[in-house]
Design a protein around this motif. Structure first.
Motif, PDB file in Angstrom:
ATOM      1  N   UNK A  24     -13.695  -5.824 -13.252  1.00  0.00           N
ATOM      2  CA  UNK A  24     -12.584  -4.884 -13.227  1.00  0.00           C
ATOM      3  C   UNK A  24     -12.245  -4.548 -11.774  1.00  0.00           C
ATOM      4  N   UNK A  25     -11.227  -3.736 -11.588  1.00  0.00           N
ATOM      5  CA  UNK A  25     -10.770  -3.447 -10.223  1.00  0.00           C
ATOM      6  C   UNK A  25     -10.184  -2.045 -10.131  1.00  0.00           C
ATOM      7  N   UNK A  26     -10.173  -1.513  -8.924  1.00  0.00           N
ATOM      8  CA  UNK A  26      -9.436  -0.287  -8.651  1.00  0.00           C
ATOM      9  C   UNK A  26      -8.642  -0.498  -7.362  1.00  0.00           C
ATOM     10  N   UNK A  27      -7.543   0.215  -7.245  1.00  0.00           N
ATOM     11  CA  UNK A  27      -6.652   0.062  -6.090  1.00  0.00           C
ATOM     12  C   UNK A  27      -6.457   1.418  -5.428  1.00  0.00           C
ATOM     13  N   UNK A  28      -6.677   1.461  -4.134  1.00  0.00           N
ATOM     14  CA  UNK A  28      -6.415   2.670  -3.343  1.00  0.00           C
ATOM     15  C   UNK A  28      -5.306   2.360  -2.334  1.00  0.00           C
ATOM     16  N   UNK A  29      -4.201   3.094  -2.408  1.00  0.00           N
ATOM     17  CA  UNK A  29      -3.095   2.914  -1.468  1.00  0.00           C
ATOM     18  C   UNK A  29      -3.457   3.598  -0.146  1.00  0.00           C
ATOM     19  N   UNK A  30      -3.460   2.838   0.925  1.00  0.00           N
ATOM     20  CA  UNK A  30      -3.811   3.399   2.247  1.00  0.00           C
ATOM     21  C   UNK A  30      -2.574   3.702   3.094  1.00  0.00           C
ATOM     22  N   UNK A  31      -1.465   3.022   2.783  1.00  0.00           N
ATOM     23  CA  UNK A  31      -0.226   3.293   3.539  1.00  0.00           C
ATOM     24  C   UNK A  31       0.956   2.874   2.681  1.00  0.00           C
ATOM     25  N   UNK A  32       1.999   3.699   2.690  1.00  0.00           N
ATOM     26  CA  UNK A  32       3.195   3.397   1.904  1.00  0.00           C
ATOM     27  C   UNK A  32       4.436   3.751   2.725  1.00  0.00           C
ATOM     28  N   UNK A  33       5.367   2.784   2.791  1.00  0.00           N
ATOM     29  CA  UNK A  33       6.623   2.991   3.508  1.00  0.00           C
ATOM     30  C   UNK A  33       7.775   2.521   2.633  1.00  0.00           C
ATOM     31  N   UNK A  34       8.904   3.218   2.757  1.00  0.00           N
ATOM     32  CA  UNK A  34      10.125   2.813   2.061  1.00  0.00           C
ATOM     33  C   UNK A  34      11.165   2.467   3.112  1.00  0.00           C
ATOM     34  N   UNK A  35      11.644   1.251   3.081  1.00  0.00           N
ATOM     35  CA  UNK A  35      12.593   0.794   4.103  1.00  0.00           C
ATOM     36  C   UNK A  35      13.973   1.400   3.854  1.00  0.00           C
ATOM     37  N   UNK A  36      14.725   1.731   4.922  1.00  0.00           N
ATOM     38  CA  UNK A  36      16.070   2.317   4.773  1.00  0.00           C
ATOM     39  C   UNK A  36      17.129   1.235   4.575  1.00  0.00           C
ATOM     40  N   UNK A  37      16.878   0.377   3.604  1.00  0.00           N
ATOM     41  CA  UNK A  37      17.821  -0.716   3.347  1.00  0.00           C
ATOM     42  C   UNK A  37      18.432  -0.532   1.966  1.00  0.00           C
ATOM     43  N   UNK A  38      19.425  -1.346   1.666  1.00  0.00           N
ATOM     44  CA  UNK A  38      20.032  -1.346   0.333  1.00  0.00           C
ATOM     45  C   UNK A  38      19.904  -2.750  -0.269  1.00  0.00           C
ATOM     46  N   UNK A  39      19.150  -2.927  -1.321  1.00  0.00           N
ATOM     47  CA  UNK A  39      18.346  -1.863  -1.956  1.00  0.00           C
ATOM     48  C   UNK A  39      17.118  -1.546  -1.126  1.00  0.00           C
ATOM     49  N   UNK A  40      16.565  -0.382  -1.374  1.00  0.00           N
ATOM     50  CA  UNK A  40      15.355   0.023  -0.653  1.00  0.00           C
ATOM     51  C   UNK A  40      14.196  -0.872  -1.071  1.00  0.00           C
ATOM     52  N   UNK A  41      13.302  -1.100  -0.121  1.00  0.00           N
ATOM     53  CA  UNK A  41      12.122  -1.908  -0.420  1.00  0.00           C
ATOM     54  C   UNK A  41      10.874  -1.079  -0.101  1.00  0.00           C
ATOM     55  N   UNK A  42       9.879  -1.240  -0.951  1.00  0.00           N
ATOM     56  CA  UNK A  42       8.630  -0.485  -0.791  1.00  0.00           C
ATOM     57  C   UNK A  42       7.579  -1.394  -0.174  1.00  0.00           C
ATOM     58  N   UNK A  43       6.989  -0.920   0.900  1.00  0.00           N
ATOM     59  CA  UNK A  43       5.926  -1.657   1.580  1.00  0.00           C
ATOM     60  C   UNK A  43       4.642  -0.845   1.469  1.00  0.00           C
ATOM     61  N   UNK A  44       3.562  -1.502   1.003  1.00  0.00           N
ATOM     62  CA  UNK A  44       2.302  -0.785   0.815  1.00  0.00           C
ATOM     63  C   UNK A  44       1.127  -1.592   1.346  1.00  0.00           C
ATOM     64  N   UNK A  45       0.180  -0.896   1.929  1.00  0.00           N
ATOM     65  CA  UNK A  45      -1.110  -1.477   2.254  1.00  0.00           C
ATOM     66  C   UNK A  45      -2.133  -0.819   1.329  1.00  0.00           C
ATOM     67  N   UNK A  46      -3.094  -1.601   0.890  1.00  0.00           N
ATOM     68  CA  UNK A  46      -4.027  -1.072  -0.102  1.00  0.00           C
ATOM     69  C   UNK A  46      -5.408  -1.697   0.025  1.00  0.00           C
ATOM     70  N   UNK A  47      -6.407  -0.968  -0.476  1.00  0.00           N
ATOM     71  CA  UNK A  47      -7.763  -1.489  -0.630  1.00  0.00           C
ATOM     72  C   UNK A  47      -7.951  -1.825  -2.111  1.00  0.00           C
ATOM     73  N   UNK A  48      -8.299  -3.070  -2.383  1.00  0.00           N
ATOM     74  CA  UNK A  48      -8.545  -3.510  -3.755  1.00  0.00           C
ATOM     75  C   UNK A  48     -10.046  -3.743  -3.912  1.00  0.00           C
ATOM     76  N   UNK A  49     -10.672  -2.975  -4.777  1.00  0.00           N
ATOM     77  CA  UNK A  49     -12.112  -3.097  -5.005  1.00  0.00           C
ATOM     78  C   UNK A  49     -12.352  -3.800  -6.331  1.00  0.00           C
TER      79      UNK A  49
END
Length: 267
Positions: free
Chosen positions: A22-47
């Motif tokens: 099994x796995x768990x995900x911890x989001x370490x950084x999240x950004x939303x780009x000011x574009x159209x459409x907006x895009x979500x950028x995330x960095x994460x730790x996957x255990x």
């Protein structure tokens, strides 16, 4: 992950749910780009974790860093997960460590597993006993072979018990109607008896008694049904295949248990 499991000697029969990846995900950084459409950028730790949900034991884990981008959160996760490769050395090491611990478990618990199976046999829960004995991973070679052999013994006991009841039923049907109709009923019952039945000589004796009573037309129908019975491929399968099929069938009919509470406790 499936390819990584296969490459590391894990064989999943789809029914034994004791050991899980099994796995768990911890989001370490999240950004939303000011574009159209907006895009979500995330960095994460996957255990990733391998453990025993019955005894609530975590056997091995590894944490990997990943990043993804997408037009919504789901697509961002998918993008990140695609960067996790099954041949990652850290994943390989984690799976090998867990496999060693699983093998140690079966090595130490094998006598208890066989004893539990015998307890089930004592209550005539033959199919559950066979499932228990055939759920041993083949990488645990010694225990696997011991349990396969015992599964064959349990199958013989199951078959003898069921065949004894069927034989008595066939005898009663013939005693009640010693004619073509009775012979047809007997044939239908006998067709359910496996030729590996310990007392199969008694079945043969009943077959001979029926044949000697029948007239030509009735005997032709009897002979046809007996030929179908003898050609039945089910009785030509190996004991290994038969017991495996019994174990799988028993597992399929059980309610699905989801150990969410235990898995969450690892997080």
């Amino acid at each position: 992950m499936q390819s990584a499991l296969t490459a590391n000697g894990y064989a999943d029969n789809g029914y034994t749910k004791r050991f899980v990846l099994t796995a768990k995900v911890d989001i370490t950084q999240k950004d939303v780009t000011p574009t159209t459409p907006a895009r979500i950028s995330e960095k994460m730790d996957i255990t990733l974790m391998v453990g025993d949900v019955v005894e609530n034991k975590l056997y091995a884990s590894v944490t990997l860093q990943a990043a993804g981008i997408g037009t919504n959160e789901n697509k961002t996760f998918i993008s990140a997960f695609r960067n996790i490769k099954g041949d990652n050395p850290k994943i390989q090491q984690m799976l090998n460590e867990a496999k060693e611990k699983i093998m140690d478990y079966y090595t130490s618990q094998c006598p208890a597993i066989i004893q539990n199976a015998q307890s089930l046999v004592d209550t005539q829960a033959y199919d559950e006993a066979i499932f228990l004995l055939t759920s041993i991973p083949d990488v645990c070679r010694d225990c696997f072979l011991q349990c396969q052999q015992q599964a064959g013994v349990v199958y013989q006991q199951k078959m003898d018990s069921e065949s004894t009841i069927l034989l008595e039923k066939a005898r009663n049907a013939w005693a009640k109607s010693q004619n073509a109709q009775g012979a047809s009923e007997v044939a239908d019952i006998i067709s359910q008896i496996c030729p590996k039945f310990t007392n199969y000589a008694e079945v043969s004796a009943l077959r001979l008694a029926v044949e000697q009573k029948l007239q030509a037309d009735a005997k032709r129908e009897w002979d046809f049904k007996m030929k179908q019975y003898e050609d039945n491929q089910q009785f030509k399968r190996s004991i290994v295949d038969v017991v495996k099929a019994i174990g799988v069938a028993w597992a399929k009919n059980q309610p699905k248990a989801i150990y969410k509470t235990i898995i969450y406790s690892w997080w």
